[in-house]
Design a protein around this motif. Sequence first.
Motif, PDB file in Angstrom:
ATOM      1  N   ARG A  81     -45.272 -51.549 -45.265  1.00  0.00           N
ATOM      2  CA  ARG A  81     -44.998 -51.954 -43.884  1.00  0.00           C
ATOM      3  C   ARG A  81     -46.011 -53.013 -43.468  1.00  0.00           C
ATOM      4  NH1 ARG A  81     -43.083 -46.471 -40.840  1.00  0.00           N
ATOM      5  NH2 ARG A  81     -42.139 -45.508 -42.663  1.00  0.00           N
ATOM      6  N   GLU A  82     -45.525 -54.058 -42.792  1.00  0.00           N
ATOM      7  CA  GLU A  82     -46.412 -55.109 -42.279  1.00  0.00           C
ATOM      8  C   GLU A  82     -46.843 -54.736 -40.872  1.00  0.00           C
ATOM      9  OE1 GLU A  82     -45.395 -59.289 -42.268  1.00  0.00           O
ATOM     10  OE2 GLU A  82     -44.719 -59.127 -44.342  1.00  0.00           O
ATOM     11  N   LEU A  83     -48.104 -54.454 -40.727  1.00  0.00           N
ATOM     12  CA  LEU A  83     -48.626 -54.098 -39.413  1.00  0.00           C
ATOM     13  C   LEU A  83     -48.410 -55.250 -38.444  1.00  0.00           C
ATOM     14  CD1 LEU A  83     -51.959 -52.337 -40.441  1.00  0.00           C
ATOM     15  CD2 LEU A  83     -49.778 -51.291 -39.805  1.00  0.00           C
ATOM     16  N   GLY A  84     -48.025 -54.931 -37.232  1.00  0.00           N
ATOM     17  CA  GLY A  84     -47.827 -55.948 -36.204  1.00  0.00           C
ATOM     18  C   GLY A  84     -46.516 -56.702 -36.307  1.00  0.00           C
ATOM     19  N   SER A  85     -45.628 -56.295 -37.206  1.00  0.00           N
ATOM     20  CA  SER A  85     -44.377 -57.044 -37.386  1.00  0.00           C
ATOM     21  C   SER A  85     -43.223 -56.463 -36.577  1.00  0.00           C
ATOM     22  CB  SER A  85     -43.987 -57.069 -38.870  1.00  0.00           C
ATOM     23  OG  SER A  85     -43.616 -55.767 -39.307  1.00  0.00           O
ATOM     24  N   VAL A  86     -43.415 -55.335 -35.922  1.00  0.00           N
ATOM     25  CA  VAL A  86     -42.316 -54.675 -35.219  1.00  0.00           C
ATOM     26  C   VAL A  86     -41.802 -55.567 -34.092  1.00  0.00           C
ATOM     27  CG1 VAL A  86     -41.658 -52.679 -33.820  1.00  0.00           C
ATOM     28  CG2 VAL A  86     -43.134 -52.366 -35.809  1.00  0.00           C
ATOM     29  N   LYS A  87     -40.466 -55.695 -34.047  1.00  0.00           N
ATOM     30  CA  LYS A  87     -39.829 -56.435 -32.960  1.00  0.00           C
ATOM     31  C   LYS A  87     -38.631 -55.628 -32.482  1.00  0.00           C
ATOM     32  CE  LYS A  87     -36.976 -59.334 -35.978  1.00  0.00           C
ATOM     33  NZ  LYS A  87     -36.680 -60.687 -36.436  1.00  0.00           N
ATOM     34  N   THR A  88     -38.277 -55.804 -31.237  1.00  0.00           N
ATOM     35  CA  THR A  88     -37.146 -55.089 -30.664  1.00  0.00           C
ATOM     36  C   THR A  88     -35.941 -56.011 -30.611  1.00  0.00           C
ATOM     37  OG1 THR A  88     -38.653 -53.751 -29.345  1.00  0.00           O
ATOM     38  CG2 THR A  88     -36.358 -53.781 -28.655  1.00  0.00           C
ATOM     39  N   THR A  89     -34.814 -55.502 -31.088  1.00  0.00           N
ATOM     40  CA  THR A  89     -33.557 -56.251 -31.047  1.00  0.00           C
ATOM     41  C   THR A  89     -32.514 -55.388 -30.346  1.00  0.00           C
ATOM     42  OG1 THR A  89     -32.880 -55.418 -33.211  1.00  0.00           O
ATOM     43  CG2 THR A  89     -34.004 -57.533 -33.177  1.00  0.00           C
ATOM     44  N   GLU A  90     -31.492 -56.048 -29.825  1.00  0.00           N
ATOM     45  CA  GLU A  90     -30.410 -55.317 -29.185  1.00  0.00           C
ATOM     46  C   GLU A  90     -29.170 -55.416 -30.052  1.00  0.00           C
ATOM     47  OE1 GLU A  90     -27.797 -55.414 -25.136  1.00  0.00           O
ATOM     48  OE2 GLU A  90     -29.957 -55.749 -24.942  1.00  0.00           O
ATOM     49  N   VAL A  91     -28.586 -54.268 -30.352  1.00  0.00           N
ATOM     50  CA  VAL A  91     -27.374 -54.205 -31.155  1.00  0.00           C
ATOM     51  C   VAL A  91     -26.389 -53.320 -30.403  1.00  0.00           C
ATOM     52  CG1 VAL A  91     -26.364 -53.578 -33.382  1.00  0.00           C
ATOM     53  CG2 VAL A  91     -28.728 -54.401 -33.288  1.00  0.00           C
ATOM     54  N   GLY A  92     -25.301 -53.898 -29.958  1.00  0.00           N
ATOM     55  CA  GLY A  92     -24.270 -53.124 -29.269  1.00  0.00           C
ATOM     56  C   GLY A  92     -24.771 -52.350 -28.064  1.00  0.00           C
ATOM     57  N   GLY A  93     -25.734 -52.931 -27.363  1.00  0.00           N
ATOM     58  CA  GLY A  93     -26.274 -52.275 -26.180  1.00  0.00           C
ATOM     59  C   GLY A  93     -27.431 -51.330 -26.466  1.00  0.00           C
ATOM     60  N   ALA A  94     -27.712 -51.060 -27.725  1.00  0.00           N
ATOM     61  CA  ALA A  94     -28.848 -50.208 -28.093  1.00  0.00           C
ATOM     62  C   ALA A  94     -30.041 -51.082 -28.458  1.00  0.00           C
ATOM     63  CB  ALA A  94     -28.480 -49.313 -29.269  1.00  0.00           C
ATOM     64  N   ARG A  95     -31.194 -50.682 -27.991  1.00  0.00           N
ATOM     65  CA  ARG A  95     -32.421 -51.401 -28.339  1.00  0.00           C
ATOM     66  C   ARG A  95     -33.067 -50.701 -29.530  1.00  0.00           C
ATOM     67  NH1 ARG A  95     -34.229 -55.068 -25.025  1.00  0.00           N
ATOM     68  NH2 ARG A  95     -36.433 -54.595 -25.217  1.00  0.00           N
ATOM     69  N   LEU A  96     -33.244 -51.452 -30.609  1.00  0.00           N
ATOM     70  CA  LEU A  96     -33.806 -50.898 -31.837  1.00  0.00           C
ATOM     71  C   LEU A  96     -35.036 -51.689 -32.254  1.00  0.00           C
ATOM     72  CD1 LEU A  96     -30.530 -50.461 -33.917  1.00  0.00           C
ATOM     73  CD2 LEU A  96     -31.794 -48.687 -32.706  1.00  0.00           C
ATOM     74  N   GLU A  97     -35.992 -50.966 -32.804  1.00  0.00           N
ATOM     75  CA  GLU A  97     -37.175 -51.625 -33.337  1.00  0.00           C
ATOM     76  C   GLU A  97     -36.940 -51.913 -34.812  1.00  0.00           C
ATOM     77  OE1 GLU A  97     -40.216 -48.749 -32.251  1.00  0.00           O
ATOM     78  OE2 GLU A  97     -40.954 -50.190 -30.764  1.00  0.00           O
TER      79      GLU A  97
END
Length: 172
Positions: A147-163
């Motif tokens: 896992r790359e530390l600090g790489s987490v981003k939030t995206t929206e897919v079909g109305g759900a927010r996913l990291e």
Amino acid sequence: MSSIQVRPATLRDAKAIAEIHVAAWQDAYKDLLPAATLDGISVQKRQAFWREAIDYAEPQVLVAHLDNQIMGFAGFDRSRDKGTPATTGEIWAIYASPIHWDKGVGLALWDAARDGLQEEGCTKVTLWTYLRNERALRFFELAGFKRELGSVKTTEVGGARLEELRLQRSLV
């Protein structure tokens, strides 16, 4: 020894790839995305996308098969992330049909994609996956990704927010 074979995808494979893509999303993400979103994923649209990818080799697409039955697919190429060197590759997608999970399909695809990236001169590979996709995280961590530390981003897919989380590993 597995008898699963991996080969470059052809245009004739696009429908099977699309069907696997949709089925894998609907199963793997059933606890992450709204049912309406998963039910609305179109094999026809996925088929058009994968036909174009295969036709233009962007990304390069591989299929895993046994007795000519396609079991899964992978797409890989140079990293799409801004600021990455040309020697960084990316797994754009890697999916097995849910009926073939835990049968070595993912490993066969990963091995072939890794070889392809190395042939292209890549010394590192990255990929993005949903933070709550435990099956994928387990698979990639067993394949040596970190896992790359600090790489987490939030995206929206079909109305759900996913990291989403970027993972990486060396190819040398």
